[in-house]
Design a protein around this motif. Structure first.
Motif, PDB file in Angstrom:
ATOM      1  N   UNK A   1      20.629  33.648   3.546  1.00 39.99           N
ATOM      2  CA  UNK A   1      19.466  32.780   3.547  1.00 39.99           C
ATOM      3  C   UNK A   1      19.129  31.909   2.327  1.00 39.99           C
ATOM      4  N   UNK A   2      19.818  30.665   2.196  1.00 38.12           N
ATOM      5  CA  UNK A   2      19.734  29.785   0.964  1.00 38.12           C
ATOM      6  C   UNK A   2      18.528  29.672   0.355  1.00 38.12           C
ATOM      7  N   UNK A   3      17.463  29.826   0.979  1.00 38.31           N
ATOM      8  CA  UNK A   3      15.992  29.722   0.577  1.00 38.31           C
ATOM      9  C   UNK A   3      15.703  30.837  -0.038  1.00 38.31           C
ATOM     10  N   UNK A   4      16.211  31.944  -0.031  1.00 40.47           N
ATOM     11  CA  UNK A   4      16.002  33.152  -0.765  1.00 40.47           C
ATOM     12  C   UNK A   4      15.681  33.207  -2.161  1.00 40.47           C
ATOM     13  N   UNK A   5      14.897  33.459  -2.917  1.00 43.06           N
ATOM     14  CA  UNK A   5      14.596  33.633  -4.218  1.00 43.06           C
ATOM     15  C   UNK A   5      14.877  35.052  -4.721  1.00 43.06           C
ATOM     16  N   UNK A   6      16.178  35.425  -5.215  1.00 42.06           N
ATOM     17  CA  UNK A   6      16.573  36.609  -5.498  1.00 42.06           C
ATOM     18  C   UNK A   6      15.670  37.315  -6.790  1.00 42.06           C
ATOM     19  N   UNK A   7      15.242  36.393  -7.494  1.00 43.12           N
ATOM     20  CA  UNK A   7      14.578  36.826  -8.633  1.00 43.12           C
ATOM     21  C   UNK A   7      13.142  37.569  -8.353  1.00 43.12           C
ATOM     22  N   UNK A   8      12.257  37.062  -7.344  1.00 44.04           N
ATOM     23  CA  UNK A   8      11.095  37.416  -6.905  1.00 44.04           C
ATOM     24  C   UNK A   8      11.013  38.307  -6.149  1.00 44.04           C
ATOM     25  N   UNK A   9      12.095  38.901  -5.508  1.00 39.90           N
ATOM     26  CA  UNK A   9      12.202  40.203  -4.655  1.00 39.90           C
ATOM     27  C   UNK A   9      11.409  41.381  -5.480  1.00 39.90           C
ATOM     28  N   UNK A  10      10.985  42.253  -4.682  1.00 39.55           N
ATOM     29  CA  UNK A  10      10.659  43.620  -5.218  1.00 39.55           C
ATOM     30  C   UNK A  10      11.305  44.596  -4.291  1.00 39.55           C
ATOM     31  N   UNK A  11      12.082  45.604  -5.009  1.00 39.48           N
ATOM     32  CA  UNK A  11      12.962  46.464  -4.394  1.00 39.48           C
ATOM     33  C   UNK A  11      12.079  47.866  -3.956  1.00 39.48           C
ATOM     34  N   UNK A  12      12.653  48.681  -2.852  1.00 41.94           N
ATOM     35  CA  UNK A  12      11.776  49.585  -2.535  1.00 41.94           C
ATOM     36  C   UNK A  12      11.754  50.539  -3.606  1.00 41.94           C
ATOM     37  N   UNK A  13      10.699  51.427  -3.747  1.00 45.80           N
ATOM     38  CA  UNK A  13      10.499  52.348  -4.871  1.00 45.80           C
ATOM     39  C   UNK A  13      11.479  53.692  -4.436  1.00 45.80           C
TER      40      UNK A  13
ATOM     41  N   UNK B   1      14.617  54.992  -4.247  1.00 50.21           N
ATOM     42  CA  UNK B   1      16.322  54.433  -4.936  1.00 50.21           C
ATOM     43  C   UNK B   1      17.246  54.745  -3.884  1.00 50.21           C
ATOM     44  N   UNK B   2      16.976  55.620  -2.933  1.00 51.41           N
ATOM     45  CA  UNK B   2      18.211  55.712  -1.657  1.00 51.41           C
ATOM     46  C   UNK B   2      18.156  54.673  -0.791  1.00 51.41           C
ATOM     47  N   UNK B   3      17.069  53.679  -0.891  1.00 54.74           N
ATOM     48  CA  UNK B   3      16.883  52.925   0.239  1.00 54.74           C
ATOM     49  C   UNK B   3      17.531  51.387  -0.125  1.00 54.74           C
ATOM     50  N   UNK B   4      17.769  50.496   0.476  1.00 56.66           N
ATOM     51  CA  UNK B   4      18.363  49.411   0.320  1.00 56.66           C
ATOM     52  C   UNK B   4      17.338  48.116   0.668  1.00 56.66           C
ATOM     53  N   UNK B   5      16.113  48.470   0.774  1.00 55.10           N
ATOM     54  CA  UNK B   5      15.313  47.327   1.495  1.00 55.10           C
ATOM     55  C   UNK B   5      14.245  46.862   0.421  1.00 55.10           C
ATOM     56  N   UNK B   6      13.704  45.970   0.566  1.00 55.37           N
ATOM     57  CA  UNK B   6      12.747  44.965  -0.380  1.00 55.37           C
ATOM     58  C   UNK B   6      11.410  45.082   0.404  1.00 55.37           C
ATOM     59  N   UNK B   7      10.346  44.831  -0.536  1.00 53.66           N
ATOM     60  CA  UNK B   7       8.821  44.958  -0.214  1.00 53.66           C
ATOM     61  C   UNK B   7       8.372  43.818   0.370  1.00 53.66           C
ATOM     62  N   UNK B   8       7.778  43.893   1.744  1.00 55.05           N
ATOM     63  CA  UNK B   8       7.442  42.706   2.492  1.00 55.05           C
ATOM     64  C   UNK B   8       5.891  42.540   1.982  1.00 55.05           C
ATOM     65  N   UNK B   9       5.252  41.462   2.642  1.00 58.53           N
ATOM     66  CA  UNK B   9       3.853  41.245   2.420  1.00 58.53           C
ATOM     67  C   UNK B   9       2.966  41.987   2.663  1.00 58.53           C
TER      68      UNK B   9
END
Length: 104
Positions: free
Chosen positions: A7-19, A21-29
């Motif tokens: 997704x070219x609109x993704x702002x990778x600097x603003x994402x929050x990674x899952x707490x 550490x074995x998960x690859x996800x990001x935190x949603x709204x």
């Protein structure tokens, strides 16, 4: 060679990674991981932005289905992990790993 589409609109600097550490996800709204469904442990920053997780799609294949519903502790404890220790998948109802397809 497989082409990945991001997704070219993704702002990778603003994402929050899952707490987890074995998960690859990001935190949603909703404050939960979009991959495993666990709530974020800790305080979300004041500037937390609910930017969607990066979309990776292999050309010619439909995107993976999002995690639906809430995973309870009982469901989490009952999961069966893939027999391949280098794989992160779990065994589905068909007796095969959801990630690599290996049989139990």
């Amino acid at each position: 060679m497989v082409e990945l589409i991001f997704d070219k609109n993704e702002d990778w600097e603003k994402r929050t990674l899952c707490s987890d550490e074995s998960c690859i996800g990001t935190i949603g709204a909703d404050g939960k991981c979009k991959e495993c469904g666990k709530p974020y442990e800790g305080q979300l920053s004041a500037g937390f932005d609910s930017v969607s997780a990066p979309t990776t799609q292999v050309q010619g294949q439909k995107p993976a289905e999002p995690v639906s519903g809430i995973v309870t502790d009982d469901e989490w404890e009952k999961r069966v992990l893939c027999s391949d220790e280098s794989c992160i998948g779990t065994i589905g109802p068909d007796g095969r790993c959801r990630e690599c397809g290996k049989s139990l």
